[in-house]
Design a protein around this motif. Sequence first.
Motif, PDB file in Angstrom:
ATOM      1  N   THR A 186      24.730   6.731   3.497  1.00  0.00           N
ATOM      2  CA  THR A 186      24.964   6.041   2.225  1.00  0.00           C
ATOM      3  C   THR A 186      26.351   6.340   1.698  1.00  0.00           C
ATOM      4  OG1 THR A 186      24.057   7.887   0.947  1.00  0.00           O
ATOM      5  CG2 THR A 186      22.518   6.159   1.637  1.00  0.00           C
ATOM      6  N   THR A 187      26.903   5.394   0.971  1.00  0.00           N
ATOM      7  CA  THR A 187      28.214   5.554   0.360  1.00  0.00           C
ATOM      8  C   THR A 187      28.062   5.806  -1.126  1.00  0.00           C
ATOM      9  OG1 THR A 187      28.428   3.197  -0.142  1.00  0.00           O
ATOM     10  CG2 THR A 187      29.155   3.936   2.051  1.00  0.00           C
ATOM     11  N   VAL A 188      29.164   6.130  -1.768  1.00  0.00           N
ATOM     12  CA  VAL A 188      29.139   6.322  -3.220  1.00  0.00           C
ATOM     13  C   VAL A 188      28.691   5.033  -3.901  1.00  0.00           C
ATOM     14  CG1 VAL A 188      30.558   6.772  -5.263  1.00  0.00           C
ATOM     15  CG2 VAL A 188      30.896   8.126  -3.180  1.00  0.00           C
ATOM     16  N   TYR A 189      29.163   3.893  -3.372  1.00  0.00           N
ATOM     17  CA  TYR A 189      28.748   2.601  -3.946  1.00  0.00           C
ATOM     18  C   TYR A 189      27.235   2.421  -3.820  1.00  0.00           C
ATOM     19  CZ  TYR A 189      28.192  -2.383  -4.767  1.00  0.00           C
ATOM     20  OH  TYR A 189      27.767  -3.591  -5.275  1.00  0.00           O
ATOM     21  N   ASP A 190      26.680   2.784  -2.659  1.00  0.00           N
ATOM     22  CA  ASP A 190      25.236   2.645  -2.455  1.00  0.00           C
ATOM     23  C   ASP A 190      24.462   3.477  -3.475  1.00  0.00           C
ATOM     24  OD1 ASP A 190      25.604   0.964  -0.267  1.00  0.00           O
ATOM     25  OD2 ASP A 190      25.646   2.632   1.145  1.00  0.00           O
ATOM     26  N   ASP A 191      24.914   4.709  -3.681  1.00  0.00           N
ATOM     27  CA  ASP A 191      24.234   5.589  -4.635  1.00  0.00           C
ATOM     28  C   ASP A 191      24.300   5.013  -6.049  1.00  0.00           C
ATOM     29  OD1 ASP A 191      23.601   7.383  -2.650  1.00  0.00           O
ATOM     30  OD2 ASP A 191      25.341   8.662  -2.995  1.00  0.00           O
ATOM     31  N   ARG A 192      25.452   4.460  -6.394  1.00  0.00           N
ATOM     32  CA  ARG A 192      25.596   3.906  -7.745  1.00  0.00           C
ATOM     33  C   ARG A 192      24.826   2.602  -7.886  1.00  0.00           C
ATOM     34  NH1 ARG A 192      31.942   5.417  -9.246  1.00  0.00           N
ATOM     35  NH2 ARG A 192      31.510   7.652  -9.559  1.00  0.00           N
ATOM     36  N   ARG A 193      24.797   1.815  -6.847  1.00  0.00           N
ATOM     37  CA  ARG A 193      24.005   0.597  -6.892  1.00  0.00           C
ATOM     38  C   ARG A 193      22.522   0.940  -7.074  1.00  0.00           C
ATOM     39  NH1 ARG A 193      24.367  -5.254  -7.036  1.00  0.00           N
ATOM     40  NH2 ARG A 193      22.214  -5.517  -7.691  1.00  0.00           N
TER      41      ARG A 193
END
Length: 303
Positions: A2-9
Amino acid sequence: MTTVYDDRRRAVDQRDRRADGTFYYAVPTTDVYNRPSCVTRPPARDPLLIFDTTVEAEAAGFRPCLRCRPDQSTLHERHTAAVVRACRVIENMHDAPSLDDLADAAGFSRFHFHRVFRAMTGLTPHSYITACRSQRMRAELSRADSVTSAIYDAGFNSNGRFYATSPEILGMTPMSFRAGGEGTRVHRHVARCSMGFALVAAADRGVCAVLLGEDVGTLLHQLRRWFPHAAISEASEAFAAQVDEALFLAEPPLAARALPDDVRGTVLRQRIRAALRDRDTSVTADAGSGLMVLRDAVAGNAG
């Protein structure tokens, strides 16, 4: 991965209030930006624009949502800021501040401050003061001219007060700690925690180190730098099991994740020590094998 974007999404999709204040988002087809917990959920297929601050969002041409009002502080954010202010006062004062001093710094009444501080950290203010003073003591022992100088430089008002608690702070005699663990056996165990990994080490009198970090090798190197003259070995299964249980039970409240990493680290280290300490807990060493056994360790809030 997972990426930072995935976590924030994911935080946005779940309306996770714990993410509020850590970032803001906007949908390109709208002209507003939101908190992650906003009740207005964006379409699943729409990409999000992520901003670290409200200033960035407004500079990009977005205005604050009228529902979640991301440009205004939430109660949780105000509590977080108040606790951080109090922690900085504690860290920067040589003498222990009073509860009234800390409440004034936080802008709360004495009772309300104590309740908020404990709810966010899982520690009482007194326990946080103890943690900071103990950290200073361990640092001072390595650089002060004498043990006595280290005691007073760390903020202890008397030798007696320090020596009464020295086993909990050092896990060995002050002279042994100052000499890099000379003549001491140290047993260590590493396990995962919310801040990466925790290394817990014990000597003949108790816990001598609780180290946190993302890399196990770095933690082992740090332990060796602290105690270059100690005989360091892996912990027994009994000790490792006690530490694993303590780590599980010592995790701070979820609210603590909003605190700066250094404050979170101080909180977690103190709670781990508290979880391995109890009125009826005994820490013994088998003189023949040097095996450390922590019996009946019971986790609980410090203070």
